[in-house]
Write an enzyme that holds these catalytic residues in place. Structure first.
Site, PDB file in Angstrom:
ATOM      1  N   HIS A  64       1.014  -1.112  -0.157  1.00 40.51           N
ATOM      2  CA  HIS A  64       0.014  -0.074   0.107  1.00 40.51           C
ATOM      3  C   HIS A  64       0.850   1.143  -0.028  1.00 40.51           C
ATOM      4  O   HIS A  64       1.947   1.182   0.802  1.00 40.51           O
ATOM      5  CB  HIS A  64      -0.960  -0.142   1.160  1.00 40.51           C
ATOM      6  N   HIS A  76      -3.697   8.998   0.454  1.00 41.14           N
ATOM      7  CA  HIS A  76      -3.430   7.673  -0.070  1.00 41.14           C
ATOM      8  C   HIS A  76      -4.905   7.379  -0.815  1.00 41.14           C
ATOM      9  O   HIS A  76      -5.871   7.862  -0.359  1.00 41.14           O
ATOM     10  CB  HIS A  76      -3.294   6.597   0.909  1.00 41.14           C
ATOM     11  N   CYS A 165      -3.470   2.759  -5.698  1.00 39.47           N
ATOM     12  CA  CYS A 165      -2.961   3.496  -4.907  1.00 39.47           C
ATOM     13  C   CYS A 165      -1.375   3.745  -5.295  1.00 39.47           C
ATOM     14  O   CYS A 165      -0.739   4.768  -5.155  1.00 39.47           O
ATOM     15  CB  CYS A 165      -2.758   2.989  -3.514  1.00 39.47           C
TER      16      CYS A 165
END
Length: 234
Positions: A64, A76, A165
Site C-alpha cells: 500500500h 492515499h 494507490c
C-alpha cells in the site's frame, strides 16, 4: 428464504481481506478500528519523514502506498463506495469498513483521503522513497509531489489494473502513473496462459463441473470455449 450465495461470497471476501491485512473494520462498529488493532498515537517516528515523501507499507500479497503531507498526515487512494452516495466528510473520513472497501472495488469507486500515519500504516512497517532508485532522473520536488497529492484529494475512479494507490503516488512523485504490482500480475497471467498445462487443467475443471452440475449450456460452453481460447492464446 434468503439466498445464501451473496452472503457466502461476502464472507469469503472479508476473510481474504483479513488474510492480506487490509485496513478495514467490521460493519456496525461505528467506523472505529478495534482498540487492540489500532496503533497508538506516536507509534511511528514521523521526524524522519519529509513533506512529499513516498511511503510504502508491505502487506502479505501487495504493497500500500501514500504521499506524506507533513504534520502526521498521509494522502492515499483507497477503494470506497461511500463517496458515491454522500459528500459528508465526517462519514467518509471514518475508517473504511470491509463492506465499503469491497463495494468500492466492485463498483470501481474510490477516494483519495488524508489519514494519520498510524491509520495509514495500521501497524505495518514503512519504507520511505524506496521507489526513487527506479526513477532516478524523474523524481519531482518534494513540495510539487505533496501539492499534486493535495489537489487530488476526494472521490475518484478505481481500477485494480489502471488506477490504484501505486498509480496515484507515482504520478505525484514521478510525474507518470505506473504500477509495478500490476505489471507483475499481468506477467503472471501471461505465464499461466502460455503454459499449455492450463489448457488441460481447464478441461478437467470443466468436465468435473459437468459431472457435478449436469450437462447444460452453463457448464458445457465454458468447458469448450475456455480451453480453446487458452490454446489459441498460448
Amino acid at each position: 428464504m434468503k439466498n445464501p450465495v451473496p452472503q457466502a461470497a461476502s464472507l469469503l471476501l472479508e476473510k481474504l481481506l483479513l488474510l492480506v491485512h487490509v485496513r478495514a473494520v467490521p460493519a456496525g462498529s461505528g467506523g472505529e478500528p478495534p482498540p487492540a488493532a489500532a496503533a497508538a498515537p506516536g507509534y511511528y517516528d514521523t521526524s524522519c519523514f519529509k513533506r512529499g515523501d513516498l511511503l510504502e507499507v508491505p502487506r502479505t500479497l501487495f504493497i500500500h502506498f501514500g504521499i506524506y503531507l507533513g504534520e502526521n498526515r498521509v494522502a492515499h487512494l483507497m477503494p470506497d463506495i461511500l463517496p458515491a452516495f454522500t459528500g459528508d466528510r465526517r462519514q467518509i473520513q471514518q475508517v473504511v469498513t470491509n463492506k465499503r472497501l469491497i463495494l468500492g472495488v466492485i463498483t470501481k469507486t474510490a477516494s483519495i483521503r488524508v489519514d494519520t500515519v498510524e491509520d495509514f500504516a495500521y501497524g505495518g512497517s514503512i519504507l520511505v522513497n524506496h521507489m526513487d532508485r527506479l526513477f532516478q532522473d524523474q523524481v519531482l520536488g518534494s513540495e510539487e509531489a505533496a501539492r499534486r497529492a493535495e489537489k487530488l484529494v476526494g472521490a475518484t475512479a478505481y481500477s485494480l489494473l489502471w488506477n490504484n494507490c501505486e498509480h496515484f503516488v507515482t504520478y505525484c512523485r514521478y510525474g507518470a502513473p505506473v504500477s509495478f504490482q500490476t505489471d507483475k500480475f499481468c506477467e503472471t497471467v501471461k505465464m499461466i496462459i502460455r503454459d499449455q498445462r492450463s489448457v488441460l487443467a481447464s478441461v478437467l475443471v470443466g468436465l468435473a463441473s459437468i459431472l457435478c452440475l449436469g450437462l447444460a449450456p452453463s457448464t458445457t460452453l465454458p468447458t469448450i470455449f475456455i480451453p480453446f481460447f487458452l490454446w489459441m492464446a498460448g
